[in-house]
Design an enzyme around this catalytic site. Structure first.
Site, mmCIF file in Angstrom:
data_model
loop_
_atom_site.group_PDB
_atom_site.id
_atom_site.type_symbol
_atom_site.label_atom_id
_atom_site.label_comp_id
_atom_site.label_asym_id
_atom_site.label_seq_id
_atom_site.Cartn_x
_atom_site.Cartn_y
_atom_site.Cartn_z
ATOM 1 N N THR A 144 -34.205 -40.049 -67.605
ATOM 2 C CA THR A 144 -33.887 -38.877 -68.421
ATOM 3 C C THR A 144 -32.658 -38.155 -67.881
ATOM 4 O OG1 THR A 144 -34.620 -36.592 -68.810
ATOM 5 C CG2 THR A 144 -35.820 -37.805 -67.171
ATOM 6 N N SER A 179 -38.672 -30.305 -62.981
ATOM 7 C CA SER A 179 -40.140 -30.254 -63.090
ATOM 8 C C SER A 179 -40.717 -31.415 -62.288
ATOM 9 C CB SER A 179 -40.590 -30.391 -64.551
ATOM 10 O OG SER A 179 -40.410 -31.736 -64.988
ATOM 11 N N TYR A 181 -42.510 -33.684 -63.523
ATOM 12 C CA TYR A 181 -42.273 -34.873 -64.352
ATOM 13 C C TYR A 181 -40.888 -35.448 -64.060
ATOM 14 C CZ TYR A 181 -39.872 -36.976 -68.307
ATOM 15 O OH TYR A 181 -39.055 -37.765 -69.072
ATOM 16 N N HIS A 182 -39.868 -34.581 -64.110
ATOM 17 C CA HIS A 182 -38.509 -35.078 -63.893
ATOM 18 C C HIS A 182 -38.360 -35.693 -62.487
ATOM 19 C CE1 HIS A 182 -37.669 -32.308 -67.347
ATOM 20 N NE2 HIS A 182 -36.937 -33.343 -67.702
HETATM 21 N N1 LIG Z 1 -38.894 -38.127 -76.199
HETATM 22 C C1 LIG Z 1 -37.822 -37.702 -75.560
HETATM 23 O O1 LIG Z 1 -37.125 -36.771 -76.001
HETATM 24 C C2 LIG Z 1 -37.417 -38.363 -74.269
HETATM 25 C C3 LIG Z 1 -36.257 -37.896 -73.625
HETATM 26 C C4 LIG Z 1 -35.847 -38.501 -72.435
HETATM 27 C C5 LIG Z 1 -36.575 -39.548 -71.892
HETATM 28 N N2 LIG Z 1 -37.705 -39.987 -72.545
HETATM 29 C C6 LIG Z 1 -38.460 -41.070 -71.909
HETATM 30 O O2 LIG Z 1 -38.729 -42.088 -72.867
HETATM 31 C C7 LIG Z 1 -40.019 -42.649 -72.624
HETATM 32 C C8 LIG Z 1 -40.836 -42.578 -73.888
HETATM 33 O O3 LIG Z 1 -40.980 -41.221 -74.289
HETATM 34 P P1 LIG Z 1 -41.779 -40.847 -75.592
HETATM 35 O O4 LIG Z 1 -41.236 -39.576 -76.103
HETATM 36 O O5 LIG Z 1 -41.841 -42.036 -76.468
HETATM 37 O O6 LIG Z 1 -43.221 -40.564 -74.978
HETATM 38 P P2 LIG Z 1 -44.674 -40.813 -75.622
HETATM 39 O O7 LIG Z 1 -45.622 -39.987 -74.857
HETATM 40 O O8 LIG Z 1 -44.606 -40.643 -77.109
HETATM 41 O O9 LIG Z 1 -44.896 -42.361 -75.334
HETATM 42 C C9 LIG Z 1 -45.188 -42.870 -74.062
HETATM 43 C C10 LIG Z 1 -46.139 -44.025 -74.249
HETATM 44 O O10 LIG Z 1 -46.406 -44.607 -72.982
HETATM 45 C C11 LIG Z 1 -47.778 -44.840 -72.859
HETATM 46 N N3 LIG Z 1 -48.126 -44.814 -71.446
HETATM 47 C C12 LIG Z 1 -48.097 -43.759 -70.590
HETATM 48 N N4 LIG Z 1 -48.487 -44.124 -69.369
HETATM 49 C C13 LIG Z 1 -48.760 -45.448 -69.441
HETATM 50 C C14 LIG Z 1 -49.226 -46.396 -68.501
HETATM 51 N N5 LIG Z 1 -49.501 -46.051 -67.233
HETATM 52 N N6 LIG Z 1 -49.396 -47.674 -68.908
HETATM 53 C C15 LIG Z 1 -49.141 -48.038 -70.188
HETATM 54 N N7 LIG Z 1 -48.719 -47.172 -71.123
HETATM 55 C C16 LIG Z 1 -48.515 -45.890 -70.746
HETATM 56 C C17 LIG Z 1 -48.441 -43.743 -73.662
HETATM 57 O O11 LIG Z 1 -49.754 -44.081 -74.072
HETATM 58 C C18 LIG Z 1 -47.477 -43.606 -74.836
HETATM 59 O O12 LIG Z 1 -47.837 -44.428 -75.916
HETATM 60 C C19 LIG Z 1 -40.634 -41.855 -71.469
HETATM 61 O O13 LIG Z 1 -40.488 -42.578 -70.280
HETATM 62 C C20 LIG Z 1 -39.805 -40.593 -71.437
HETATM 63 O O14 LIG Z 1 -39.741 -40.070 -70.146
HETATM 64 C C21 LIG Z 1 -38.131 -39.414 -73.702
#
Ligand SMILES: NC(=O)c1ccc[n+]([C@@H]2O[C@H](COP(=O)([O-])OP(=O)(O)OC[C@H]3O[C@@H](n4cnc5c(N)ncnc54)[C@H](O)[C@@H]3O)[C@@H](O)[C@H]2O)c1
Length: 394
Positions: A144, A179, A181-182
């Protein structure tokens, strides 16, 4: 390509899985469905109803005659993860599967620990599984832009050339995440870099900005393929939240001064960026970073854009400032580079008024599903009795 999409049931992962499948790649989704469980635990739900993982995968096959394999596996379960990696022998792994909410990680110690265990153990397992069963596969890992924080210098793509005492080196860019998380993402980046240096793995770290939008050509093909639209105070991202507020005629709530500037991108560009990374894999032993965003906006600018579009739709929308629940700079320098993906062919989709109007329209169509109690922030970065000066680094 045979592509394993970890976290393929989530917001970015679902759109990406279908996009890749539509282009002929052999896609396996591996997902623990943890995100659906966290939603239930906190009384949250996607604004747009989403079908169960099994139902939506079956619907994709029905609509397109293309199969996407679904493995309900937790990446923290090493044996189960290895079984899938060994069976599939993927050409690439796209790793989205993590707990990705900053507020979730700041609720209390338990949520901080759960975020760290889930994300860090999962990432380590992916690296070890690659080493053991697919050492030539290309790992595309979602990081991120929040890893960098808001330094008072330009943000480069992962590395910075540093001159020190007459010598020079290209070093990982200093990170100041905001955070727990970050912080997990910073740790993941270090792990990836280490595994590439030490074992010769190949990895691309996509430092993604904040994603907005919900529709892609594939997820729009049937209601059972719909993607999630999060608007709540834990998982909702800022533009989606403003559009929901606008649809309700609710004030758009800015945290603090609203000068917080971040990188953003459309979900339609997320899927394309992943495809570009897959089409141009890292070399053996190479760890590279692409900053994956297309535009920079301050929170106040976004609120003004949404308010203007809402006014054009006949929705009266005011902007209000709430005390900021987060510890972050509200006015700061921000200039991040994002040339790597463009150089490889990304043609960015700028944020247009039509996209904002579309998000407002989707929110209006599902307004009976909106729980207004889930909109205001509830998670504070420090307890209210904590004097602000205590949070300032000495
Ligand atoms: N949405 C955003 O704006 C954004 C921005 C920057 C980075 N990201 C990164 O992109 C990725 C996806 O984000 P998102 O918005 O789709 O999140 P999301 O929560 O919609 O999807 C994440 C998915 O991963 C699965 N998951 C979590 N832990 C798991 C594990 N241990 N084993 C298997 N599956 C697991 C969850 O069940 C979920 O389906 C993340 O890594 C997030 O940090 C997202």
């Amino acid at each position: 390509m045979k592509v394993l999409v970890i976290g393929g049931d989530g917001y970015c992962g679902w759109a990406t899985s279908l996009y890749l499948s539509a282009r002929g790649h052999e896609v396996t989704i591996l997902d623990s469905l943890a995100r659906r469980a966290w939603d239930r635990e906190h009384g949250l739900d996607s604004l747009v109803p989403i079908a169960s993982a099994r139902r939506r995968v079956d619907e994709w096959t029905r609509v397109t005659r293309r199969a996407v394999r679904l493995e309900t596996v937790d990446a923290t379960d090493y044996e189960a993860l290895c079984r899938v990696v060994a069976e599939i022998a993927p050409d690439a792994i796209v790793h989205f599967g993590q707990q990705r909410s900053a507020p979730f990680s700041m609720i209390d110690r338990d949520h901080a620990v759960r975020t760290h265990v889930n994300n860090t153990v999962g990432n380590l397992n992916v690296l070890w599984a690659l080493r053991e069963y697919a050492p030539d596969a290309h790992l595309v890992k979602l990081g991120t832009m929040g890893e960098y924080g808001t330094p008072n210098i330009d943000i480069e793509e992962g590395f910075l050339v540093v001159e020190h005492q007459g010598r020079s080196d290209r070093l990982p860019f200093p990170k100041q995440p905001g955070s727990f998380y970050h912080l997990t993402k910073v740790s993941d980046s270090d792990q990836l870099f280490f595994a590439c240096r030490t074992w010769g793995l190949r990895a691309t770290d996509l430092n993604q900005g904040i994603v907005y939008g919900t529709l892609t050509a594939e997820t729009a093909a049937s209601p059972a393929l719909a993607n999630r639209y999060d608007y709540d105070h834990i998982f909702g991202t800022v533009l989606n939240r403003f559009c929901v507020q606008a649809a309700l005629g609710h004030p758009l709530t800015i945290y603090g001064q609203g000068g917080q500037t971040r990188g953003f991108l459309d979900i339609r560009d997320t899927v394309r960026c992943v495809e570009i990374a897959l089409e141009h894999p890292a070399q053996a032993g190479e760890y590279r970073v692409f900053n994956q965003f297309t535009e920079m906006f301050s929170v106040a600018e976004l609120a003004e854009r949404v308010a203007r579009v809402a006014a054009g739709l006949g929705l009266a929308t005011e902007i209000v400032r709430l005390p900021n629940p987060r510890s972050e700079r509200e006015e700061h320098y921000y200039n991040a580079r994002n040339t790597n993906l463009r150089a490889l062919g990304l043609d960015p989709t700028p944020l247009g008024d039509a996209t904002i109007a579309g998000l407002i329209a989707i929110a209006a169509a599902h307004r009976e599903r909106i729980d207004v109690r889930l909109i205001p922030p509830r998670v504070a970065w420090r307890p209210p009795h904590d004097a602000p000066e205590r949070a300032v680094a000495s």
